[in-house]
Write a protein that holds these residues in place. Structure first.
Motif, PDB file in Angstrom:
ATOM      1  N   PRO A 146       0.814  -1.209   0.000  1.00 47.97           N
ATOM      2  CA  PRO A 146       0.000   0.000   0.000  1.00 47.97           C
ATOM      3  C   PRO A 146       0.856   1.270   0.000  1.00 47.97           C
ATOM      4  O   PRO A 146       1.884   1.309   0.679  1.00 47.97           O
ATOM      5  CB  PRO A 146      -0.795  -0.086   1.310  1.00 47.97           C
ATOM      6  N   TYR A 147       0.428   2.257  -0.798  1.00 46.29           N
ATOM      7  CA  TYR A 147       1.133   3.537  -0.823  1.00 46.29           C
ATOM      8  C   TYR A 147       0.205   4.612  -0.254  1.00 46.29           C
ATOM      9  O   TYR A 147      -0.864   4.887  -0.812  1.00 46.29           O
ATOM     10  CB  TYR A 147       1.562   3.903  -2.252  1.00 46.29           C
ATOM     11  N   VAL A 148       0.617   5.201   0.874  1.00 43.28           N
ATOM     12  CA  VAL A 148      -0.192   6.249   1.501  1.00 43.28           C
ATOM     13  C   VAL A 148       0.122   7.568   0.794  1.00 43.28           C
ATOM     14  O   VAL A 148       1.189   8.158   0.998  1.00 43.28           O
ATOM     15  CB  VAL A 148       0.123   6.375   3.015  1.00 43.28           C
ATOM     16  N   HIS A 188       4.696  20.290  -4.247  1.00 43.26           N
ATOM     17  CA  HIS A 188       5.585  19.703  -5.241  1.00 43.26           C
ATOM     18  C   HIS A 188       4.902  18.569  -6.010  1.00 43.26           C
ATOM     19  O   HIS A 188       3.906  18.001  -5.552  1.00 43.26           O
ATOM     20  CB  HIS A 188       6.850  19.180  -4.560  1.00 43.26           C
ATOM     21  N   SER A 189       5.507  18.245  -7.133  1.00 39.13           N
ATOM     22  CA  SER A 189       5.017  17.152  -7.958  1.00 39.13           C
ATOM     23  C   SER A 189       4.888  15.869  -7.119  1.00 39.13           C
ATOM     24  O   SER A 189       5.801  15.542  -6.359  1.00 39.13           O
ATOM     25  CB  SER A 189       6.013  16.953  -9.100  1.00 39.13           C
ATOM     26  N   GLY A 190       3.747  15.210  -7.242  1.00 37.55           N
ATOM     27  CA  GLY A 190       3.567  13.934  -6.554  1.00 37.55           C
ATOM     28  C   GLY A 190       3.112  14.048  -5.110  1.00 37.55           C
ATOM     29  O   GLY A 190       3.014  13.044  -4.401  1.00 37.55           O
ATOM     30  N   CYS A 191       2.775  15.258  -4.660  1.00 35.43           N
ATOM     31  CA  CYS A 191       2.403  15.400  -3.241  1.00 35.43           C
ATOM     32  C   CYS A 191       0.929  15.064  -2.996  1.00 35.43           C
ATOM     33  O   CYS A 191       0.484  15.053  -1.842  1.00 35.43           O
ATOM     34  CB  CYS A 191       2.716  16.793  -2.721  1.00 35.43           C
ATOM     35  N   GLY A 192       0.173  14.834  -4.058  1.00 31.70           N
ATOM     36  CA  GLY A 192      -1.199  14.392  -3.830  1.00 31.70           C
ATOM     37  C   GLY A 192      -2.270  15.422  -4.152  1.00 31.70           C
ATOM     38  O   GLY A 192      -3.427  15.270  -3.748  1.00 31.70           O
ATOM     39  N   LYS A 193      -1.905  16.440  -4.931  1.00 31.16           N
ATOM     40  CA  LYS A 193      -2.890  17.473  -5.268  1.00 31.16           C
ATOM     41  C   LYS A 193      -4.024  16.897  -6.118  1.00 31.16           C
ATOM     42  O   LYS A 193      -5.197  17.134  -5.849  1.00 31.16           O
ATOM     43  CB  LYS A 193      -2.206  18.638  -6.016  1.00 31.16           C
ATOM     44  N   SER A 194      -3.653  16.141  -7.163  1.00 30.12           N
ATOM     45  CA  SER A 194      -4.698  15.561  -8.019  1.00 30.12           C
ATOM     46  C   SER A 194      -5.514  14.533  -7.242  1.00 30.12           C
ATOM     47  O   SER A 194      -6.732  14.420  -7.434  1.00 30.12           O
ATOM     48  CB  SER A 194      -4.088  14.893  -9.255  1.00 30.12           C
ATOM     49  N   THR A 195      -4.850  13.805  -6.370  1.00 22.60           N
ATOM     50  CA  THR A 195      -5.553  12.818  -5.535  1.00 22.60           C
ATOM     51  C   THR A 195      -6.653  13.519  -4.743  1.00 22.60           C
ATOM     52  O   THR A 195      -7.798  13.055  -4.683  1.00 22.60           O
ATOM     53  CB  THR A 195      -4.544  12.132  -4.579  1.00 22.60           C
ATOM     54  N   LEU A 196      -6.305  14.675  -4.185  1.00 25.13           N
ATOM     55  CA  LEU A 196      -7.261  15.444  -3.394  1.00 25.13           C
ATOM     56  C   LEU A 196      -8.435  15.922  -4.261  1.00 25.13           C
ATOM     57  O   LEU A 196      -9.609  15.801  -3.876  1.00 25.13           O
ATOM     58  CB  LEU A 196      -6.513  16.654  -2.816  1.00 25.13           C
TER      59      LEU A 196
END
Ligand SMILES: Nc1ncnc2c1ncn2[C@@H]1O[C@H](COP(=O)(O)OP(=O)(O)OP(=O)(O)O)[C@@H](O)[C@H]1O
Length: 274
Positions: free
Chosen positions: A32-34, A54-62
């Motif tokens: 699992p990747y948190v 930064h890139s990959g910090c989870g903005k799109s996830t949010l």
């Protein structure tokens, strides 16, 4: 005496758009990747929020959790007290790559969306909505052109007009101006603010551009790096509206806020890949 209250388990009444201890973990072949963890934020109706990190910090996830394309693995995201469970016309997304129907004119791209999302309007009312939104983004002249006959800025204007013509409660913008040149970008930022002032949707916008965030937002949400990224700091942007770029940039608080954001991103949460 203790009053018996109706159950409120399924609703939350804090803020119009509310993130309550939100986490998202993805299954991967290596376990699992948190991606994000313990995200808490209350957004008022009509507020303009920019999210930077930064890139990959989870903005799109949010943002995907708000649009309803995905579900949190812990906590909840609530709109007007109700958990967001699926996509809906009350939340419209504008992506960086325009995502217009290539075989349809600018006008028809907007008209189709209006027809689908506002079927209760008469044909002539729908036509008026389309005319008005084409005018708002300055595309009346170019309305019969197809996306391949439009510049990048014009395509993004169509995408924004299409999203807003549906009168969404929440407008989700995923780096909408990232692919545009500096001048077009500034023009579109100003147009976006004008349209937002008119319709006042709640806006959640991802950007990598600190100056863009400071010019547009009521609050700038800064995310820490992943894994287990979360909201590190929130900047309140005090500039009066309607905003004039020159007045904003010359305000002494601008330099101070900019320094704070730069310090957060490039010193406290510096990222090797940027
Ligand atoms: N479906 C998925 N499966 C596994 N990991 C994922 C998935 N989606 C996103 N991730 C991971 O979650 C983290 C956050 O991704 P996300 O796309 O939200 O970042 P971002 O901040 O929007 O990045 P960028 O600014 O580069 O677009 C990244 O490490 C990414 O690899």
């Amino acid at each position: 005496m203790t009053a018996i209250l109706p159950s409120t388990a399924a609703t939350v009444n804090t803020g119009f758009l509310h993130f309550d201890c939100v986490g998202k973990t993805f299954p991967t072949p290596r376990g699992p990747y948190v991606a994000i963890e313990d995200v808490n934020l209350s957004v008022q109706q009509g507020e303009f929020i920019c999210v930077i990190g930064h890139s990959g910090c989870g903005k799109s996830t949010l943002l995907n959790l708000v649009s309803g394309f995905s579900q949190p693995t812990s906590g909840g995201v609530y709109l007007d007290g109700q958990p967001i469970q699926e996509p809906g016309p009350d939340r419209m997304v504008v992506f960086q790559n325009y995502s217009l129907l290539p075989w349809k004119s600018a006008r028809d791209n907007i008209a189709l969306a209006v027809k689908a999302a506002r079927p209760h309007l008469s044909t002539s009312e729908q036509r008026q909505v389309v005319d008005h939104h084409l005018e708002l983004v300055g595309l009346t002249e170019a309305q019969h052109k197809r996306p391949d006959q439009l510049s990048g800025g014009m395509k993004q204007r169509v995408a924004i007009a299409r999203a807003l013509s549906i009168r969404p409660e929440v407008l989700i913008l995923d780096e909408p101006f990232g692919a545009l040149d500096a001048i077009t970008k500034e023009e579109l930022q100003e147009e976006l603010l004008n349209i937002w002032e008119e319709a006042r949707p709640t806006v959640l916008m991802i950007t990598h551009d600190i100056d863009e965030a400071l010019f547009l937002a009521d609050r700038v949400v800064m995310m820490t790096n992943g894994p287990a990224a979360t909201i590190g700091e929130v900047l309140e942007i005090p500039f009066d509206r309607p905003r004039e770029r020159e007045a904003v940039v010359e305000d002494p608080r601008y330099a101070q806020l900019r320094t704070e954001a730069l310090d957060f991103l490039y010193r406290r949460f510096a990222h090797d890949d940027d």
